[in-house]
Design a protein around this motif. Structure first.
Motif, PDB file in Angstrom:
ATOM      1  N   SER A 133     -12.204   6.047   4.109  1.00  7.40           N
ATOM      2  CA  SER A 133     -11.055   6.943   3.985  1.00  7.40           C
ATOM      3  C   SER A 133     -10.479   7.218   5.363  1.00  7.40           C
ATOM      4  O   SER A 133     -11.114   6.961   6.391  1.00  7.40           O
ATOM      5  CB  SER A 133     -11.462   8.265   3.313  1.00  7.40           C
ATOM      6  OG  SER A 133     -12.433   8.953   4.101  1.00  7.40           O
ATOM      7  N   ASN A 183       0.852  -1.188   0.000  1.00  5.59           N
ATOM      8  CA  ASN A 183       0.000   0.000   0.000  1.00  5.59           C
ATOM      9  C   ASN A 183       0.888   1.237   0.000  1.00  5.59           C
ATOM     10  O   ASN A 183       1.413   1.637   1.039  1.00  5.59           O
ATOM     11  CB  ASN A 183      -0.918  -0.013   1.227  1.00  5.59           C
ATOM     12  CG  ASN A 183      -1.689   1.290   1.372  1.00  5.59           C
ATOM     13  OD1 ASN A 183      -1.907   2.009   0.390  1.00  5.59           O
ATOM     14  ND2 ASN A 183      -2.107   1.592   2.599  1.00  5.59           N
ATOM     15  N   SER A 196      -1.856   7.599   4.706  1.00  5.19           N
ATOM     16  CA  SER A 196      -3.183   8.217   4.798  1.00  5.19           C
ATOM     17  C   SER A 196      -4.055   7.548   5.856  1.00  5.19           C
ATOM     18  O   SER A 196      -5.100   8.076   6.220  1.00  5.19           O
ATOM     19  CB  SER A 196      -3.893   8.151   3.440  1.00  5.19           C
ATOM     20  OG  SER A 196      -4.187   6.809   3.083  1.00  5.19           O
ATOM     21  N   LYS A 221      -8.602  -1.245   1.966  1.00  2.00           N
ATOM     22  CA  LYS A 221      -9.036  -1.234   0.566  1.00  2.00           C
ATOM     23  C   LYS A 221      -8.058  -1.991  -0.320  1.00  2.00           C
ATOM     24  O   LYS A 221      -8.465  -2.727  -1.238  1.00  2.00           O
ATOM     25  CB  LYS A 221      -9.202   0.209   0.082  1.00  2.00           C
ATOM     26  CG  LYS A 221     -10.402   0.917   0.699  1.00  2.00           C
ATOM     27  CD  LYS A 221     -10.708   2.236   0.015  1.00  2.00           C
ATOM     28  CE  LYS A 221      -9.693   3.301   0.343  1.00  2.00           C
ATOM     29  NZ  LYS A 221     -10.092   4.627  -0.200  1.00  2.00           N
ATOM     30  N   ASP A 267       0.041   4.180  -0.271  1.00  2.00           N
ATOM     31  CA  ASP A 267      -0.623   5.314   0.374  1.00  2.00           C
ATOM     32  C   ASP A 267      -0.840   5.054   1.862  1.00  2.00           C
ATOM     33  O   ASP A 267      -1.779   5.572   2.460  1.00  2.00           O
ATOM     34  CB  ASP A 267      -1.962   5.578  -0.340  1.00  2.00           C
ATOM     35  CG  ASP A 267      -2.632   6.862   0.110  1.00  2.00           C
ATOM     36  OD1 ASP A 267      -1.911   7.817   0.451  1.00  2.00           O
ATOM     37  OD2 ASP A 267      -3.881   6.898   0.139  1.00  2.00           O
ATOM     38  N   SER A 319      -6.880   2.897   3.724  1.00  2.00           N
ATOM     39  CA  SER A 319      -6.198   2.614   2.461  1.00  2.00           C
ATOM     40  C   SER A 319      -5.639   1.199   2.438  1.00  2.00           C
ATOM     41  O   SER A 319      -5.634   0.536   1.398  1.00  2.00           O
ATOM     42  CB  SER A 319      -5.083   3.630   2.221  1.00  2.00           C
ATOM     43  OG  SER A 319      -4.089   3.546   3.238  1.00  2.00           O
TER      44      SER A 319
END
Length: 533
Positions: free
Chosen positions: A492, A410, A415, A422, A412, A419
């Protein structure tokens, strides 16, 4: 019956006690030695074998088992042909198994050579289910022992099925402020599932305030109707004979036969009667599909088997059901098993509360903390097991290099948790029906915890998730069904699946644990020191 070494010249007509292999000739255990087989064995250099020779008055194992089984089968039972001294007996109809325990005990006490095993008495069974098996231990038994065993059984077959009868059930639910209608709706859905194996009908769904007067009127109304059985689901548990539900039954003209059961879960069940019809005051656990005292009572009523005070008082042995995870209805014969569920371990975090150290790589009980979480998923049979990496990717991957896992990076990860979740879900194969999401910093979660979540999902595959609870509080890991995967893509920040679980409401299975492992993670040096100590 004689048993022992026999010269090969005298072995014709004997029964081989063990399998014999010699120069391509095979005589299987239990086979009768023919003249041809004896000649081949002799030609191969075999001079003697261990064999059985029947004596006058002996009955061979198959004939004995068949004769005994014929006396045992009662209503809705069929016996298969004997094989290796065994006769299996099967239910031909769904219902409740009736076993004369005294007769079975007397039968098994005749001689060690003669045995029978059954399922527990009064267990709910389905058509085609194996319910009992007769087994003759040696290759033959004396006729006199068979006669003694038949005498021990008496004249009434000791194994039968009380088949379910066409029945209708009226359900009355009491209501209090704060009790969501969805809870009552779910209770009714589970009730229909319980009635389905018996092909019984839910005749009424009546809802009244949790007060004696309106409940008494509802009970009287249903007693005058067509329902065969009346079930009351209370908004509050029955704790005394003077409580709302027992009092309402008495005011309606009925009687309370018994309150309380030596079965757990389900202690707070009430048995009553009005106008010749049974009334069940259901315990709170009856709102769950898991087996409890309510199942034991309802199944017997549906099969026309009386349940009274003395019957209830005898349910204590075997009545501890706390760890049973069972289906709301029997699995259909021949239904295919679903493939394994997948696993996702989130291991991308930055460990900011641990200082400069990556908590997932810290040693605990001889291995990095992360390996405990990953190995638990592997040992629980999840496949594939996906590990989502982020912070210190190379070091994390190196710690797992010898494990059969799929690594997903991942990029990202800074964040937040969403994330990583997902990324893991996106990497799942399309045929996977659900996935268990574990946190890499929870080393005390065992394979057994994961297996119970999987069992909960298999029992209710229509649910969106299964979560462990500790004293009513939800913990980790969590199981997410494929139906909720699209919602994961909308998450998110640093929030995981918690919001999705809240929104799923009644479609989340809570699996109760007493193991604090579901609440322990390693976020700080102090927590790590506590675990190590």
């Amino acid at each position: 019956m004689k048993f022992g070494p026999v010269a090969i010249a005298d072995a014709v007509g004997c029964i081989a006690a063990h399998t014999i292999r010699a120069d391509g000739t095979i005589v299987k255990k239990g086979a009768t030695v023919t003249a041809e087989l004896a000649a081949k064995l002799a030609a191969a250099g075999i001079t003697e074998i261990v064999a059985v020779r029947l004596e006058p008055g002996d009955i061979d194992e198959n004939a004995a088992a068949e004769r005994l089984a014929e006396r045992m089968v009662g209503d809705a039972i069929v016996a298969e042909s004997p094989f290796t001294g065994r006769v299996n007996m099967f239910a031909t109809q769904a219902g409740v198994l009736r076993v004369d325990i005294a007769a079975i005990d007397a039968f098994n006490a005749v001689d060690e050579a003669i045995t029978v095993a059954t399922l527990p008495a009064l267990k709910a069974v389905v058509a085609g289910e194996l319910v009992a098996t007769v087994k003759i231990i040696p290759y033959a038994v004396p006729q006199t022992l068979v006669e003694q065993a038949l005498d021990a059984l008496g004249n009434t077959p000791p194994v039968s099925v009380a088949a379910y009868r066409p029945s209708s059930v009226a359900v009355i639910s009491t209501l209090l402020p704060g009790l969501k209608p969805s809870v009552v709706d779910k209770t009714l859905r589970i009730m229909r599932d319980r009635l389905e194996p018996a092909e019984a009908m839910l005749a009424a769904d009546q809802r009244v305030p949790h007060e004696a007067e309106p409940l008494a009127a509802a009970i009287a109304e249903q007693a005058a109707g067509a329902a065969d059985i009346i079930v009351v689901f209370g908004a509050s548990a029955i704790t005394d004979r003077r409580d709302v539900i027992p009092q309402a039954l008495v005011e309606a003209g009925g009687e309370v036969e018994h309150l309380g059961m030596p079965v757990d879960p389900g202690n707070l069940l009430m048995l009553g009667r009005i106008a010749g019809k049974p009334v069940i005051g259901a315990p709170g656990c009856a709102r769950s599909p898991k087996e409890n005292s309510f199942d034991w009572v309802l199944q017997r009523y549906l099969a026309g088997v009386p349940v009274g005070r003395r019957d209830v008082q005898k349910m204590g042995v075997g009545g501890l059901l706390m760890e049973i995870v069972s289906r709301p209805q029997p699995r259909a014969p021949g239904s295919p098993e679903r493939g394994p569920l997948a696993g996702i371990v989130l291991a991308a975090g930055q460990s900011t509360r641990m200082g400069a150290e990556n908590k997932l790589l810290q040693p605990l009980r001889g291995k990095p903390i992360l390996r405990h979480a990953v190995e638990a998923q592997i040992e629980a049979g999840l496949s594939p097991v996906i590990v989502v990496t982020g912070h210190q990717r190379a070091e994390v991957e190196a710690a797992l290099s010898d494990l059969p896992v799929q690594l997903v990076h991942n990029s990202d990860y800074v964040s937040g948790l969403a994330s990583s979740l997902k990324a893991g879900v996106a990497a799942l194969p399309p045929e996977v029906p659900a996935a268990v999401i574990s946190l890499g910093d929870m080393p005390n979660v065992t394979p057994a915890v994961i297996e119970r979540l999987v069992e909960g999902h298999r029992a209710q595959p229509e649910a969106l998730a299964a979560v462990p609870t500790l004293f009513g509080q939800r913990g980790n890991p969590v199981l997410l069904a494929r139906a909720i995967f699209p919602a994961v893509s909308l998450l998110s920040g640093d929030r995981g699946a918690r919001r999705l679980l809240d929104e799923a409401g009644e479609r989340v299975i809570d699996v109760a644990f007493e193991d604090p492992a579901i609440a322990i993670d390693v976020d700080t040096p102090e927590a790590l020191r506590a675990l190590r100590s």
